[in-house]
Design a protein around this motif. Structure first.
Motif, PDB file in Angstrom:
ATOM      1  N   TYR A  33      10.033  69.534  12.630  1.00  0.00           N
ATOM      2  CA  TYR A  33      11.336  68.790  12.314  1.00  0.00           C
ATOM      3  C   TYR A  33      11.970  69.834  11.395  1.00  0.00           C
ATOM      4  O   TYR A  33      11.538  70.936  10.857  1.00  0.00           O
ATOM      5  N   PHE A  35      15.108  70.153   8.563  1.00  0.00           N
ATOM      6  CA  PHE A  35      15.854  69.306   7.614  1.00  0.00           C
ATOM      7  C   PHE A  35      16.904  70.332   6.961  1.00  0.00           C
ATOM      8  O   PHE A  35      16.692  71.599   6.795  1.00  0.00           O
ATOM      9  N   TYR A  37      18.765  70.246   3.031  1.00  0.00           N
ATOM     10  CA  TYR A  37      18.645  69.422   1.622  1.00  0.00           C
ATOM     11  C   TYR A  37      19.752  70.221   0.918  1.00  0.00           C
ATOM     12  O   TYR A  37      19.863  71.240   0.931  1.00  0.00           O
ATOM     13  N   LEU A  47      18.092  64.991   0.436  1.00  0.00           N
ATOM     14  CA  LEU A  47      17.888  65.208   2.025  1.00  0.00           C
ATOM     15  C   LEU A  47      19.523  64.827   2.626  1.00  0.00           C
ATOM     16  O   LEU A  47      19.814  63.674   2.388  1.00  0.00           O
ATOM     17  N   ARG A  50      18.215  65.249   9.068  1.00  0.00           N
ATOM     18  CA  ARG A  50      17.069  65.666   9.585  1.00  0.00           C
ATOM     19  C   ARG A  50      17.249  65.795  11.204  1.00  0.00           C
ATOM     20  O   ARG A  50      17.932  64.839  11.678  1.00  0.00           O
ATOM     21  N   GLU A  52      14.587  66.056  14.735  1.00  0.00           N
ATOM     22  CA  GLU A  52      13.326  66.002  15.123  1.00  0.00           C
ATOM     23  C   GLU A  52      13.578  67.135  16.551  1.00  0.00           C
ATOM     24  O   GLU A  52      14.447  66.939  17.445  1.00  0.00           O
ATOM     25  N   ARG A  95       9.375  71.831   9.000  1.00  0.00           N
ATOM     26  CA  ARG A  95       8.107  71.112   8.868  1.00  0.00           C
ATOM     27  C   ARG A  95       7.347  70.911  10.125  1.00  0.00           C
ATOM     28  O   ARG A  95       8.037  70.477  11.015  1.00  0.00           O
ATOM     29  N   GLY A 104       2.865  68.171   6.355  1.00  0.00           N
ATOM     30  CA  GLY A 104       3.865  67.762   5.360  1.00  0.00           C
ATOM     31  C   GLY A 104       4.590  68.878   4.688  1.00  0.00           C
ATOM     32  O   GLY A 104       5.378  68.900   4.056  1.00  0.00           O
ATOM     33  N   LYS A 105       3.829  70.164   4.704  1.00  0.00           N
ATOM     34  CA  LYS A 105       4.589  71.272   4.118  1.00  0.00           C
ATOM     35  C   LYS A 105       5.704  71.733   4.652  1.00  0.00           C
ATOM     36  O   LYS A 105       6.104  71.716   5.803  1.00  0.00           O
ATOM     37  N   LEU A 106       6.801  72.075   3.618  1.00  0.00           N
ATOM     38  CA  LEU A 106       8.017  72.596   4.166  1.00  0.00           C
ATOM     39  C   LEU A 106       8.146  73.898   3.834  1.00  0.00           C
ATOM     40  O   LEU A 106       7.733  74.558   2.808  1.00  0.00           O
TER      41      LEU A 106
END
Lengths: 118, 116
Positions: A33, A35, A37, A47, A50, A52, A95, A104-106
Motif C-alpha cells: 500500500y 499513502f 499523509y 490521511l 491511499r 493499493e 506499507r 502495519g508498519k509505515l
C-alpha cells in the motif's frame, strides 16, 4: 528493507493552482500500500489518499489524485485548485501487506513542506 | 473515523525524571499500536511496535530501557521515557490499527515533551 524518498523538501503554489509532489520508493515486494499523509501546523496526521499496488487505476479523492507508476516505483500526489488550508507538510508512506512483526508498519519519506500563496 | 487520543498533549519535566505518555483508541480495539518520534520539520521515526499482551518490538537504535512501552489492553498503550534528558525533548506520536480496517492507521494528536 523498503525506502521512501521525497526529493522536494519545500514546494509552493498559488491559491487555485495545481501542484505535484513527488515520491519514489524502493521495494522488492509486488503487493503493498502507498499513502499520502498531510500534517498541518496542528501536527495531527491526516490521511489524504491511499493506493493499493495491485490496482492499476490511480486513486482520487476530490481535489487530490495520484500518479502511480508501479514499474518506475513512483507515487506522486497532485493537488488541484489549491486552497490555503492545503498548506502543510506532506508525507509519502509505504506499507507492506506482509504479516508478522512488520504488520502495519509505515515507512515514511522525508516530507515536503507545501506553502500556498493567496 | 476512528479516534486516537494522547495524554498529555504537552509535558515539561526535569532532567532525570520519568514521564509517561498514554495513547488510547477511543472507539475501536487496537490490535497494534505504534510509537513515533518527530523532530521539527522532519519525518516520523518509528520507535517501536506494540501489540496487546506482548512485549513491544523496538526499532534498531532505540533504547528499550529508556523508552518503556506497555500495551496493557486493546485500547491503551503507554510510553514511559525514563531518566529523561534534554535530548529526549521531541514530539511523540502514537498510531493504532484495528483488525477490522485493513488499510487505515489512526494517529493520535501527539505529545510535545520538553526536558529541562
Amino acid at each position: 528493507a523498503q525506502t521512501v524518498t521525497q526529493s522536494q523538501p519545500e514546494m509552493s503554489v498559488q491559491e487555485a493552482e495545481t501542484v505535484t509532489l513527488s515520491c519514489t520508493y524502493d521495494t522488492s515486494e509486488s503487493d503493498y500500500y502507498l499513502f499520502w499523509y498531510k500534517q498541518p501546523p496542528s501536527r495531527q496526521m491526516i490521511l489524504v489518499i491511499r493506493q493499493e499496488a495491485y490496482k492499476q487505476q490511480n486513486a482520487t479523492e476530490n481535489r487530490f489524485s495520484v500518479n502511480f507508476q508501479k514499474a518506475a516505483k513512483s507515487f506522486s500526489l497532485k493537488i488541484s485548485d489549491s486552497q490555503l488550508g492545503d498548506a502543510a507538510m506532506y508525507f509519502c508512506a509505504y506499507r507492506s501487506v506482509a504479516g508478522g512483526t512488520s504488520y502495519g508498519k509505515l515507512t515514511f519519506g522525508q516530507g515536503t513542506i507545501l506553502t500556498v500563496h493567496p | 473515523g476512528a479516534v486516537v487520543s494522547q495524554h498529555p498533549s504537552r509535558v515539561i519535566c526535569k532532567s532525570g525524571t520519568s514521564v509517561k505518555i498514554e495513547c488510547r483508541s477511543l472507539d475501536f480495539q487496537a490490535t497494534t499500536m505504534f510509537w513515533y518520534r518527530q523532530f521539527p520539520k522532519q519525518s516520523l521515526m518509528l520507535m517501536a511496535t506494540s501489540n496487546e499482551g506482548s512485549k513491544a518490538t523496538y526499532e534498531q537504535g532505540v533504547e528499550k530501557d529508556k523508552f518503556l512501552i506497555n500495551h496493557a489492553s486493546l485500547t491503551l498503550s503507554t510510553l514511559t521515557v525514563t531518566s529523561a534528558h534534554p535530548e529526549d525533548s521531541s514530539f511523540y506520536i502514537c498510531s493504532a490499527i484495528s483488525w477490522r480496517a485493513t488499510f487505515e492507521q489512526y494517529f493520535g494528536p501527539g505529545t510535545r515533551l520538553t526536558v529541562t
